[in-house]
Design an enzyme around this catalytic site. Structure first.
Site, PDB file in Angstrom:
ATOM      1  N   CYS A 180      39.659  33.027  39.969  1.00 48.83           N
ATOM      2  CA  CYS A 180      39.655  32.887  38.506  1.00 48.83           C
ATOM      3  C   CYS A 180      41.047  32.991  37.893  1.00 48.83           C
ATOM      4  CB  CYS A 180      38.691  33.875  37.867  1.00 48.83           C
ATOM      5  SG  CYS A 180      39.099  35.622  38.089  1.00 48.83           S
TER       6      CYS A 180
ATOM      7  N   HIS B 220      37.031  39.485  35.623  1.00 51.85           N
ATOM      8  CA  HIS B 220      36.946  38.029  35.735  1.00 51.85           C
ATOM      9  C   HIS B 220      37.541  37.425  34.480  1.00 51.85           C
ATOM     10  CE1 HIS B 220      35.322  34.300  37.307  1.00 51.85           C
ATOM     11  NE2 HIS B 220      34.796  34.027  36.115  1.00 51.85           N
TER      12      HIS B 220
ATOM     13  N   HIS C  20      35.946  28.319  34.441  1.00 52.70           N
ATOM     14  CA  HIS C  20      36.417  29.412  35.294  1.00 52.70           C
ATOM     15  C   HIS C  20      36.069  29.104  36.740  1.00 52.70           C
ATOM     16  CE1 HIS C  20      32.261  31.276  35.611  1.00 52.70           C
ATOM     17  NE2 HIS C  20      32.103  30.376  34.661  1.00 52.70           N
TER      18      HIS C  20
END
Length: 164
Positions: free
Chosen positions: A71, A122, A134
């Site tokens: 990510c 994240h 993402h």
């Protein structure tokens, strides 16, 4: 490159038409109406182009290539390739860039952060007020909705990085 430029130009024309029309209803209390619409449309075109180029790339911890990306690597590469901005490599570093914004202020190009585990963070990039892209650990590079129950319940914070 020609297709990318053409798509961005079309988006700019469409959005600037909407911008002129909505200026009649402008409100000082609504930052989304006062946002520089043409600039956001251009940024959205760049982000969608990046997403289409990376869509389906598998997740790989520490990855920074089409063979696998995580990510924070995807965020770093996107900002470098599309906006010529260098961001830190890790989510821990990226959560310190730009300035904090409220969830209700999210717009194209903003970073969204999630707490997905005790010590797991994240990050994704907002494409519009609802969707972000993402590198999902289970599905690779994808578009997701912020109002999805999973992401909604794990939302942590948002940051705005100056794209100029």
């Amino acid at each position: 490159m020609v297709v990318k430029s053409f798509c961005c130009a079309v988006l700019l024309l469409i959005m600037s038409g909407c911008s002129q029309h909505s200026s009649i209803k402008q409100s000082e209390n609504n930052p989304k109406i006062n946002a520089p619409t043409a600039e956001l449309a251009y940024a959205q075109g760049l982000l969608l182009s990046q997403y289409n180029d990376w869509r389906g790339t598998p997740h790989k911890w520490g990855g920074m290539s089409k063979k696998g990306v995580d990510c924070s690597g995807l965020v770093k590469l996107t900002f470098e390739q599309q906006f010529s901005l260098s961001l830190p490599r890790t989510t821990a570093g990226q959560v310190k860039v730009g300035h904090s914004i409220k969830r209700q202020q999210l717009r194209t190009g903003d970073l969204v952060f999630f707490k997905t585990g005790v010590n797991v963070r994240h990050v994704g990039i907002m494409v519009d007020e609802l969707q972000f892209f993402h590198a999902s650990s289970s599905r690779g590079v994808i578009l997701s909705r912020l109002d999805n129950p999973y992401w909604n319940s794990h939302y942590w914070q948002s940051r705005r990085v100056n794209l100029k």
